[in-house]
Motif scaffolding. Structure first.
Motif, PDB file in Angstrom:
ATOM      1  N   LYS A  33     -29.311  77.470 -57.322  1.00 51.84           N
ATOM      2  CA  LYS A  33     -30.226  77.477 -56.196  1.00 51.84           C
ATOM      3  C   LYS A  33     -31.626  76.752 -56.508  1.00 51.84           C
ATOM      4  N   ILE A  34     -31.952  76.891 -58.160  1.00 51.74           N
ATOM      5  CA  ILE A  34     -33.360  76.211 -58.610  1.00 51.74           C
ATOM      6  C   ILE A  34     -33.000  74.676 -58.572  1.00 51.74           C
ATOM      7  N   SER A  35     -31.970  74.235 -58.920  1.00 54.46           N
ATOM      8  CA  SER A  35     -31.674  72.916 -58.848  1.00 54.46           C
ATOM      9  C   SER A  35     -31.863  72.308 -57.523  1.00 54.46           C
ATOM     10  N   GLN A  36     -31.167  72.999 -56.523  1.00 56.11           N
ATOM     11  CA  GLN A  36     -30.998  72.556 -55.253  1.00 56.11           C
ATOM     12  C   GLN A  36     -32.343  72.486 -54.601  1.00 56.11           C
ATOM     13  N   ARG A  37     -33.518  73.474 -54.900  1.00 61.70           N
ATOM     14  CA  ARG A  37     -34.707  73.299 -54.488  1.00 61.70           C
ATOM     15  C   ARG A  37     -35.513  72.133 -55.137  1.00 61.70           C
ATOM     16  N   LEU A  38     -35.166  71.979 -56.307  1.00 57.40           N
ATOM     17  CA  LEU A  38     -36.004  70.923 -57.086  1.00 57.40           C
ATOM     18  C   LEU A  38     -35.590  69.528 -57.107  1.00 57.40           C
ATOM     19  N   TYR A  39     -34.306  69.390 -56.660  1.00 63.52           N
ATOM     20  CA  TYR A  39     -33.552  67.841 -56.257  1.00 63.52           C
ATOM     21  C   TYR A  39     -34.439  67.264 -55.063  1.00 63.52           C
ATOM     22  N   GLY A  40     -34.429  68.331 -53.980  1.00 65.86           N
ATOM     23  CA  GLY A  40     -34.727  67.794 -52.848  1.00 65.86           C
ATOM     24  C   GLY A  40     -36.333  67.649 -52.816  1.00 65.86           C
ATOM     25  N   SER A  41     -36.985  68.543 -53.569  1.00 65.57           N
ATOM     26  CA  SER A  41     -38.663  68.399 -53.928  1.00 65.57           C
ATOM     27  C   SER A  41     -38.842  66.964 -54.470  1.00 65.57           C
ATOM     28  N   GLU A  52     -43.141  70.578 -62.002  1.00 67.53           N
ATOM     29  CA  GLU A  52     -42.252  71.529 -62.185  1.00 67.53           C
ATOM     30  C   GLU A  52     -40.889  70.912 -62.808  1.00 67.53           C
ATOM     31  N   LYS A  92     -30.456  64.212 -49.720  1.00 64.24           N
ATOM     32  CA  LYS A  92     -32.004  64.516 -49.574  1.00 64.24           C
ATOM     33  C   LYS A  92     -32.700  63.406 -49.554  1.00 64.24           C
ATOM     34  N   ASP A 100     -37.200  79.744 -63.619  1.00 62.54           N
ATOM     35  CA  ASP A 100     -38.000  78.633 -63.462  1.00 62.54           C
ATOM     36  C   ASP A 100     -39.154  78.668 -64.500  1.00 62.54           C
TER      37      ASP A 100
END
Length: 771
Positions: free
Chosen positions: A656-664, A520, A190, A576
């Protein structure tokens, strides 16, 4: 014997030896030339044939030598027309050199008559490829030479490789010119994508040097990157970039390894680093515990405040830990007595009691002494003498009552004695609640958690309520290896499961301190319901590295078919912050519990911790660091800081939550680091500026005019006159006047007072001397 056609120079040589056979040699050559000319004309290309003569080895063809174009007549004979060679007016070294014609044997039939001739618009190449573009080397097969179709494909592949090389070279040159070369020691796709979208180019390094300080050795090999050419014939971009940038210093270095090695001293000052040197002073468990002991001096309402479970270094604070452990056990037994009597589990009118009433009275006396010491009422009284045997017996009874309910014997007691002990326990606990800020955190089971100070990912953590077991584990390890911390016995539970909160924050400057907190957070749940019947790590440790092990085991068993898996756990439901906020509202908490109470308290804890660590932080200008703070929330919504991670996990994602947060998080970090310095009004993504330190010229408690009234003093005697003359004749570049200041720049300690001589101040101000 089959006849084979020879090249033109060999044919001329044969004609000289046997003139009678010259016509037999020329006629087939003319037919072949005519055939190639017709094929190239059909493709829209030009075919030229150069007739060379036999010359000596020392002779070289002159630049004025003329080429002759081949033409065939109806009878098959050859006629030559001289044609001047055109030189390139742009580059005199870029001349057309035509390769020799590759003849086909007469016994091999060519089924494909197409000749490779790529278009200029598709592959813009130098002038050498515009006339004739055969493959460099004809590869032989078992039945003869390769076909023209294969030659055409090889030519196009070679042109494609050259085009790819040109694009990579231009991209690298542009990045080097704009100082956009980055190096990542780890795996962060990312972050790599976010930088490459801004024109950055990644610099690779060999496997042998990834564990060494950057710049300490010269590395020129990269066997782990593979060959320059891939199996499909295209170029290996990573290996090619490594070759182009192996002598170029990177402009940004991101080190995401756990075994962090300090940067080399030869690193340039303008290289951007993602780490501050020696962060263990405030990110290790022991370092953070030492800093927070004096953090109350930095308290500021609604700005800086922190709650942290009390911790002990068994190497230096062994006696203090043992005293705290015993007093917590005594208060825990009184809590159990009061709660059991109120719930009806213990009948105060019965003659039997689960524990010896003498142990309850022993706990009452110890708690009363603790309250008296806190209120300074026992200054003139001698310290009570309590033997080790009495404490050990009491701790064993406490463990049987609180942790081994099936082994509790019935002890004889009187109702009046039990009633009196109950009333005294209620009074003492109310006094302890006033003097102990961690009264609700202690609980009644006296459970402690042992953590290795410098390890991560939940490695080496153990939980126990037995003092002997804790001391035995500490003795098996080196000094200052473990930190013992009070375990939070009443955490906030969601569907009966324990969880903690990982909140990311970014420090972009250490003086003045600048902190960005991500909006977040990541909720990390346990895999099993919360209980004290077992101290298994799947129940009590919410670390992602720990919980992933049991997810893998569950998937493995399900694939094998040994166990029928039950319903999904809370960890599998993708919670979340928004979902947690709605859950707290349904539990009876008012307003927006997470956004109004939990999140502001976490931000205040981060600010206060970093203010306490500011003196230990590196004052490097081109450095920043991303941290991950772990918090626990209790039932009263009080927030407790557990630890700070200097290298938070950002890859690979576990859900899926960590995948979204790591990239953000990584994308927002690049916006703050790269975009904001160029454009102050640019978007910062999910990061919010939480704290920016204001550094006044003078501290308020010092003031600009703090003087000492008195007589001026001579600190050093004046040197003799002869000595001064002798020194004046010496011209040295290292004298005081010529000496250069070579020390590294440091930030002035503004907390130190400025000492000003009062007489000199008055003289400089033009005032009269004051006696």
């Amino acid at each position: 014997m089959k006849k084979r056609f020879l090249p033109k120079n060999v044919a001329d040589h044969t004609e000289r030896r046997n003139p009678s056979k010259s016509s037999e040699r020329k006629r087939p050559i003319g037919k072949i030339v005519e055939r190639f000319e017709n094929l190239y004309g059909a493709l829209g290309c030009r075919f030229e044939y150069r007739e060379s003569k036999i010359v000596q080895m020392s002779e070289r063809p002159s630049s004025s030598e003329k080429c002759k174009k081949v033409k065939t007549c109806s009878s098959g004979c050859l006629s030559m027309e001289e044609l001047e060679r055109k030189k390139s007016p742009i580059n005199p070294y870029n001349r057309a050199e035509y390769p020799p014609v590759q003849w086909l044997p007469p016994d091999v039939e060519d089924t494909d008559t197409s000749i490779p001739c790529p278009e200029r618009e598709t592959f813009p190449m130098p002038h050498i490829h515009t006339v004739f573009c055969p493959p460099k080397d004809l590869q032989k097969k078992e039945n003869g030479y390769i076909s023209a179709t294969r030659a055409k494909e090889d030519c196009r592949e070679e042109l494609a490789r050259k085009e790819q090389y040109r694009k990579i070279r231009d991209k690298v040159e542009k990045a080097v010119k704009k100082h956009k070369v980055f190096l990542i020691r780890g795996e962060l796709p990312k972050l790599k994508k976010a930088l490459e979208d801004r024109g950055w180019v990644q610099k690779y390094e060999s496997t042998q040097t990834r564990s060494l300080p950057y710049g300490s050795v010269t590395y020129l090999e990269a066997k782990s990157l593979g060959d320059i050419r891939l199996s499909d014939g295209m170029l290996n971009e990573r290996a090619l970039m490594f070759t182009m940038l192996r002598h170029k210093a990177p402009d940004l270095i991101w080190d995401c390894r756990n075994d962090f090695v300090d940067w080399d001293c030869n690193l340039k000052s303008n290289t951007v680093l993602n780490r501050y040197q020696k962060p263990a002073a405030y990110t290790s468990k022991l370092g953070m515990a030492n800093l927070l002991q004096e953090s109350h001096w930095l308290y500021e309402l609604d700005v800086a405040d922190v709650n942290c479970p009390r911790s002990y270094n068994l190497t230096r604070e062994l006696s203090a830990f043992i005293k705290d452990f015993r007093l917590t056990a005594a208060a825990g037994l009184l809590k159990w007595l009061v709660e059991s009597a109120r719930d009806g589990a213990v009948d105060k009118d019965r003659d039997t009691f689960p524990v010896d009433i003498g142990q309850v009275e022993f706990a009452l006396r110890r708690c009363e002494e603790c309250v008296a010491d806190a209120k300074h009422e026992s200054i003139d009284q001698p310290d009570p003498e309590v033997s080790e045997e009495e404490w050990n017996r009491f701790c064993d009874d406490h463990n049987r009552v609180l942790h081994k309910e099936n082994e509790i014997p019935d002890c004889r007691s009187t109702p009046s004695r039990l009633q009196k002990a109950y009333e005294a326990a209620v009074t003492v606990l109310e006094e302890i609640k006033e003097i102990d800020s961690q009264y609700f955190l202690n609980g009644k089971r006296n459970v402690w958690i042992m953590k290795p100070s410098h390890l991560c990912c939940g490695s080496g953590i153990s939980i126990s309520h037995d003092l002997k077991e804790i001391l035995r584990r500490a003795e098996t390890r080196p000094k200052e290896y473990f930190i013992v911390q009070k375990y939070i016995e009443h955490p906030l539970l969601v569907q009966g499961t324990k969880f903690d909160i990982r909140l990311w924050y970014l420090v972009t400057c250490t003086f003045p301190l600048t902190i960005w907190v991500f909006r977040e957070a990541l909720l990390r749940f346990s895999s099993k319901p919360y209980t004290f019947s077992s101290y298994h790590e799947a129940i009590h440790i919410c670390n992602t590295a720990i919980q992933e092990k049991y997810d893998f085991e569950r998937r493995r068993r399900r694939k094998r078919g040994d166990v029928i898996e039950a319903a999904e756990t809370v960890r599998d439901q993708g919670w979340d912050c928004e979902k947690l906020n709605e859950c707290l509202k349904s539990m009876g908490y008012k307003g927006e519990p997470y956004y109004d109470t939990i999140y502001p308290r976490m931000a205040q804890a981060i600010v206060m911790t970093m203010l306490a660590a500011q003196e230990s932080m590196d004052k490097r200008r081109c450095s920043f660091e991303l941290y991950g703070a772990d918090f626990m929330v209790m039932e009263d919504l009080s927030v407790w800081l557990i630890e700070i991670n200097t290298n938070p996990r950002m890859h690979p994602p576990s859900s899926k939550i960590s995948q979204r947060l790591y990239g953000s998080v990584l994308d927002s970090l690049v916006k703050v680091i790269m975009d904001l310095p160029i454009n102050p009004s640019s978007d910062t993504g999910g990061f919010v500026l939480t704290y920016m330190q204001t550094v006044p010229e003078f501290r308020p408690y010092l003031g600009p005019c703090f003087f000492a009234i008195g007589k001026s003093m001579t600190l050093h005697e004046q040197p003799r006159k002869k000595r001064q003359e002798r020194k004046a004749n010496i011209c040295s570049p290292w004298s005081k006047q010529n000496r250069a200041w070579t020390a590294p720049p440091t930030v002035a300690r503004l907390r130190d007072p400025k000492v000003v001589d009062f007489i000199d101040y008055l003289n400089s101000a033009g005032c009269a001397a004051v006696n």
